[in-house]
Scaffold this motif. Sequence first.
Motif, PDB file in Angstrom:
ATOM      1  N   ALA A   1     -14.319  -1.750  -1.028  1.00 16.10           N
ATOM      2  CA  ALA A   1     -13.127  -2.195  -1.754  1.00 16.10           C
ATOM      3  C   ALA A   1     -11.853  -2.029  -0.936  1.00 16.10           C
ATOM      4  CB  ALA A   1     -13.009  -1.424  -3.072  1.00 16.10           C
ATOM      5  N   ASN A   2     -11.874  -1.097   0.024  1.00 17.97           N
ATOM      6  CA  ASN A   2     -10.660  -0.797   0.791  1.00 17.97           C
ATOM      7  C   ASN A   2     -10.755  -1.190   2.266  1.00 17.97           C
ATOM      8  OD1 ASN A   2      -8.794   0.838  -1.129  1.00 17.97           O
ATOM      9  ND2 ASN A   2     -10.819   1.765  -1.429  1.00 17.97           N
ATOM     10  N   ALA A   3     -11.821  -1.884   2.653  1.00 15.00           N
ATOM     11  CA  ALA A   3     -12.013  -2.220   4.064  1.00 15.00           C
ATOM     12  C   ALA A   3     -10.854  -3.029   4.627  1.00 15.00           C
ATOM     13  CB  ALA A   3     -13.329  -2.991   4.245  1.00 15.00           C
ATOM     14  N   HIS A   4     -10.203  -3.831   3.776  1.00 16.59           N
ATOM     15  CA  HIS A   4      -9.095  -4.670   4.253  1.00 16.59           C
ATOM     16  C   HIS A   4      -7.902  -3.846   4.724  1.00 16.59           C
ATOM     17  CE1 HIS A   4      -8.100  -3.736   0.074  1.00 16.59           C
ATOM     18  NE2 HIS A   4      -6.835  -4.010   0.352  1.00 16.59           N
ATOM     19  N   LEU A   5      -7.852  -2.558   4.363  1.00 18.41           N
ATOM     20  CA  LEU A   5      -6.728  -1.709   4.763  1.00 18.41           C
ATOM     21  C   LEU A   5      -6.868  -1.228   6.213  1.00 18.41           C
ATOM     22  CD1 LEU A   5      -6.506   0.547   1.569  1.00 18.41           C
ATOM     23  CD2 LEU A   5      -5.130  -1.492   2.101  1.00 18.41           C
ATOM     24  N   PHE A   6      -8.063  -1.343   6.783  1.00 18.26           N
ATOM     25  CA  PHE A   6      -8.343  -0.807   8.109  1.00 18.26           C
ATOM     26  C   PHE A   6      -8.352  -1.930   9.147  1.00 18.26           C
ATOM     27  CE2 PHE A   6      -9.995   2.177   5.100  1.00 18.26           C
ATOM     28  CZ  PHE A   6      -9.846   3.422   5.676  1.00 18.26           C
ATOM     29  N   ARG A   7      -7.952  -1.561  10.358  1.00 19.69           N
ATOM     30  CA  ARG A   7      -8.019  -2.485  11.500  1.00 19.69           C
ATOM     31  C   ARG A   7      -8.863  -1.857  12.600  1.00 19.69           C
ATOM     32  NH1 ARG A   7      -2.727  -3.593  14.077  1.00 19.69           N
ATOM     33  NH2 ARG A   7      -1.946  -1.693  13.080  1.00 19.69           N
ATOM     34  N   ILE A   8      -9.614  -2.680  13.296  1.00 18.80           N
ATOM     35  CA  ILE A   8     -10.391  -2.222  14.449  1.00 18.80           C
ATOM     36  C   ILE A   8      -9.621  -2.571  15.717  1.00 18.80           C
ATOM     37  CG2 ILE A   8     -12.525  -2.506  15.765  1.00 18.80           C
ATOM     38  CD1 ILE A   8     -13.967  -3.142  13.187  1.00 18.80           C
ATOM     39  N   LEU A   9      -9.417  -1.571  16.582  1.00 16.86           N
ATOM     40  CA  LEU A   9      -8.732  -1.794  17.849  1.00 16.86           C
ATOM     41  C   LEU A   9      -9.489  -1.094  18.977  1.00 16.86           C
ATOM     42  CD1 LEU A   9      -4.910  -1.279  17.088  1.00 16.86           C
ATOM     43  CD2 LEU A   9      -6.111  -3.435  17.456  1.00 16.86           C
ATOM     44  N   THR A  10      -9.324  -1.614  20.185  1.00 16.39           N
ATOM     45  CA  THR A  10      -9.868  -0.961  21.374  1.00 16.39           C
ATOM     46  C   THR A  10      -8.722  -0.568  22.296  1.00 16.39           C
ATOM     47  OG1 THR A  10     -10.170  -3.086  22.509  1.00 16.39           O
ATOM     48  CG2 THR A  10     -12.048  -2.230  21.262  1.00 16.39           C
TER      49      THR A  10
ATOM     50  N   PRO B   1       7.179   7.631  15.731  1.00 15.92           N
ATOM     51  CA  PRO B   1       7.431   7.745  14.288  1.00 15.92           C
ATOM     52  C   PRO B   1       6.388   7.037  13.418  1.00 15.92           C
ATOM     53  CG  PRO B   1       8.808   6.025  15.202  1.00 15.92           C
ATOM     54  CD  PRO B   1       8.035   6.605  16.358  1.00 15.92           C
ATOM     55  N   THR B   2       5.454   6.275  14.022  1.00 20.57           N
ATOM     56  CA  THR B   2       4.514   5.502  13.218  1.00 20.57           C
ATOM     57  C   THR B   2       3.591   6.418  12.425  1.00 20.57           C
ATOM     58  OG1 THR B   2       2.969   5.353  15.080  1.00 20.57           O
ATOM     59  CG2 THR B   2       4.521   3.551  14.792  1.00 20.57           C
ATOM     60  N   ARG B   3       3.300   6.029  11.185  1.00 20.66           N
ATOM     61  CA  ARG B   3       2.445   6.827  10.308  1.00 20.66           C
ATOM     62  C   ARG B   3       1.099   6.129  10.175  1.00 20.66           C
ATOM     63  NH1 ARG B   3       4.139   7.847   5.036  1.00 20.66           N
ATOM     64  NH2 ARG B   3       2.972   9.799   5.132  1.00 20.66           N
ATOM     65  N   LEU B   4       0.298   6.243  11.245  1.00 21.52           N
ATOM     66  CA  LEU B   4      -1.036   5.658  11.295  1.00 21.52           C
ATOM     67  C   LEU B   4      -2.048   6.762  11.549  1.00 21.52           C
ATOM     68  CD1 LEU B   4      -0.303   2.534  13.541  1.00 21.52           C
ATOM     69  CD2 LEU B   4      -0.695   2.526  11.066  1.00 21.52           C
ATOM     70  N   ILE B   5      -3.247   6.607  10.989  1.00 21.46           N
ATOM     71  CA  ILE B   5      -4.332   7.564  11.174  1.00 21.46           C
ATOM     72  C   ILE B   5      -5.496   6.821  11.815  1.00 21.46           C
ATOM     73  CG2 ILE B   5      -5.968   9.092   9.986  1.00 21.46           C
ATOM     74  CD1 ILE B   5      -3.704   9.385   7.842  1.00 21.46           C
TER      75      ILE B   5
ATOM     76  N   ALA C   1      -0.997   5.684   6.763  1.00 16.20           N
ATOM     77  CA  ALA C   1      -1.132   6.969   6.077  1.00 16.20           C
ATOM     78  C   ALA C   1      -1.013   6.809   4.566  1.00 16.20           C
ATOM     79  CB  ALA C   1      -0.080   7.955   6.593  1.00 16.20           C
ATOM     80  N   ASP C   2      -0.098   5.968   4.105  1.00 22.55           N
ATOM     81  CA  ASP C   2       0.092   5.791   2.664  1.00 22.55           C
ATOM     82  C   ASP C   2      -1.148   5.195   2.010  1.00 22.55           C
ATOM     83  OD1 ASP C   2       2.624   6.829   2.858  1.00 22.55           O
ATOM     84  OD2 ASP C   2       3.644   4.887   2.862  1.00 22.55           O
ATOM     85  N   ASP C   3      -1.815   4.271   2.712  1.00 19.49           N
ATOM     86  CA  ASP C   3      -3.017   3.658   2.149  1.00 19.49           C
ATOM     87  C   ASP C   3      -4.161   4.665   2.078  1.00 19.49           C
ATOM     88  OD1 ASP C   3      -1.818   1.166   1.813  1.00 19.49           O
ATOM     89  OD2 ASP C   3      -2.346   0.498   3.831  1.00 19.49           O
ATOM     90  N   LEU C   4      -4.327   5.485   3.129  1.00 20.32           N
ATOM     91  CA  LEU C   4      -5.386   6.485   3.101  1.00 20.32           C
ATOM     92  C   LEU C   4      -5.093   7.542   2.036  1.00 20.32           C
ATOM     93  CD1 LEU C   4      -8.029   7.521   4.253  1.00 20.32           C
ATOM     94  CD2 LEU C   4      -6.719   8.811   5.955  1.00 20.32           C
ATOM     95  N   PHE C   5      -3.830   7.901   1.881  1.00 16.94           N
ATOM     96  CA  PHE C   5      -3.458   8.880   0.866  1.00 16.94           C
ATOM     97  C   PHE C   5      -3.834   8.367  -0.530  1.00 16.94           C
ATOM     98  CE2 PHE C   5      -0.718  11.243  -2.005  1.00 16.94           C
ATOM     99  CZ  PHE C   5      -0.797  12.533  -1.489  1.00 16.94           C
ATOM    100  N   ALA C   6      -3.641   7.072  -0.756  1.00 18.08           N
ATOM    101  CA  ALA C   6      -4.012   6.496  -2.056  1.00 18.08           C
ATOM    102  C   ALA C   6      -5.526   6.559  -2.259  1.00 18.08           C
ATOM    103  CB  ALA C   6      -3.526   5.047  -2.144  1.00 18.08           C
ATOM    104  N   MET C   7      -6.293   6.312  -1.201  1.00 16.04           N
ATOM    105  CA  MET C   7      -7.751   6.410  -1.308  1.00 16.04           C
ATOM    106  C   MET C   7      -8.178   7.845  -1.624  1.00 16.04           C
ATOM    107  SD  MET C   7      -9.199   4.059   1.832  1.00 16.04           S
ATOM    108  CE  MET C   7     -10.895   4.556   1.451  1.00 16.04           C
ATOM    109  N   ILE C   8      -7.552   8.808  -0.936  1.00 17.43           N
ATOM    110  CA  ILE C   8      -7.900  10.216  -1.144  1.00 17.43           C
ATOM    111  C   ILE C   8      -7.560  10.648  -2.577  1.00 17.43           C
ATOM    112  CG2 ILE C   8      -7.255  12.571  -0.472  1.00 17.43           C
ATOM    113  CD1 ILE C   8      -6.863  11.485   2.371  1.00 17.43           C
ATOM    114  N   SER C   9      -6.434  10.175  -3.074  1.00 20.62           N
ATOM    115  CA  SER C   9      -6.010  10.534  -4.431  1.00 20.62           C
ATOM    116  C   SER C   9      -7.014  10.058  -5.474  1.00 20.62           C
ATOM    117  CB  SER C   9      -4.633   9.937  -4.727  1.00 20.62           C
ATOM    118  OG  SER C   9      -3.666  10.436  -3.814  1.00 20.62           O
ATOM    119  N   ALA C  10      -7.724   8.961  -5.159  1.00 21.80           N
ATOM    120  CA  ALA C  10      -8.679   8.407  -6.117  1.00 21.80           C
ATOM    121  C   ALA C  10     -10.095   8.947  -5.931  1.00 21.80           C
ATOM    122  CB  ALA C  10      -8.693   6.880  -5.996  1.00 21.80           C
ATOM    123  N   ASP C  11     -10.321   9.731  -4.871  1.00 19.01           N
ATOM    124  CA  ASP C  11     -11.676  10.197  -4.564  1.00 19.01           C
ATOM    125  C   ASP C  11     -11.616  11.667  -4.152  1.00 19.01           C
ATOM    126  OD1 ASP C  11     -14.203  10.757  -3.583  1.00 19.01           O
ATOM    127  OD2 ASP C  11     -14.415   8.853  -2.525  1.00 19.01           O
TER     128      ASP C  11
END
Length: 235
Positions: free
Chosen positions: A35-44, A57-61, A120-130
């Motif tokens: 359900a949340n895969a669209h929030l993630f990006r794959i990079l090399t 200053p970027t808030r990425l995990i 970070a905000d998107d992952l925080f929302a996932m953590i809050s729900a699980d």
Amino acid sequence: MADLSDVALATERNKVWYLQQNRLFSNAIDGSLEANAHLFRILTYPRKTAIFDQGDPTRLIYFLKRGNVRLARLTEDGREVTVAILGPGDLFGEETLFESGPRSTVAIALDDVLVCLVRADDLFAMISADPVLAMGVARILSERVGEMETTLEDLAYAKVGERLMHLFRRLAGEHGEPEPRGTRLTIRLTHADIASLVGSTRETVSAEIALLARSGRLITDGRSIIVPDSERQPV
């Protein structure tokens, strides 16, 4: 030519597969990753690339899928002190989950790496729900603090040779492959990298590794290091 919708679906499935390999998501609620895969990006990132800098200053995990990453901190006098070596299954940049300030570390690709990244905000929302994810983050943060405390204790009390053996035992457990003579470290570190990890100089580290090899506590094989089974006691 593949339909664009098919390509997008394959990309989403790849992201889910990569994320499922990470220990944080191993017990996630069924369907939550899909359900949340669209929030993630794959990079090399190519070898020796800075993934982020101190003060960024970027808030990425980042979730590390392939390769190794070195986390380091720049001191006020310009020295770079390594604080962690990470491998597949680890995450980094997690401090931005709870802090909005600039980063306090540098992340450098030790070889070609592949990551999934998320805001970070998107992952925080996932953590809050699980709650399982929340416990996983707490466990990982606790382990990271414990590793730093052990490193500081080594720097304060242990001689360089013992610091090296502690480091190599830990790396053998995290980044090692069994072989007849012991465990071969699969991670590529220069003597300068190792010196940064144990709070010493490259020259001292080179001399101490030679002494450890002559005494049989380590095996050097070209540019590789092998930790004998007799030295693999718990760290």
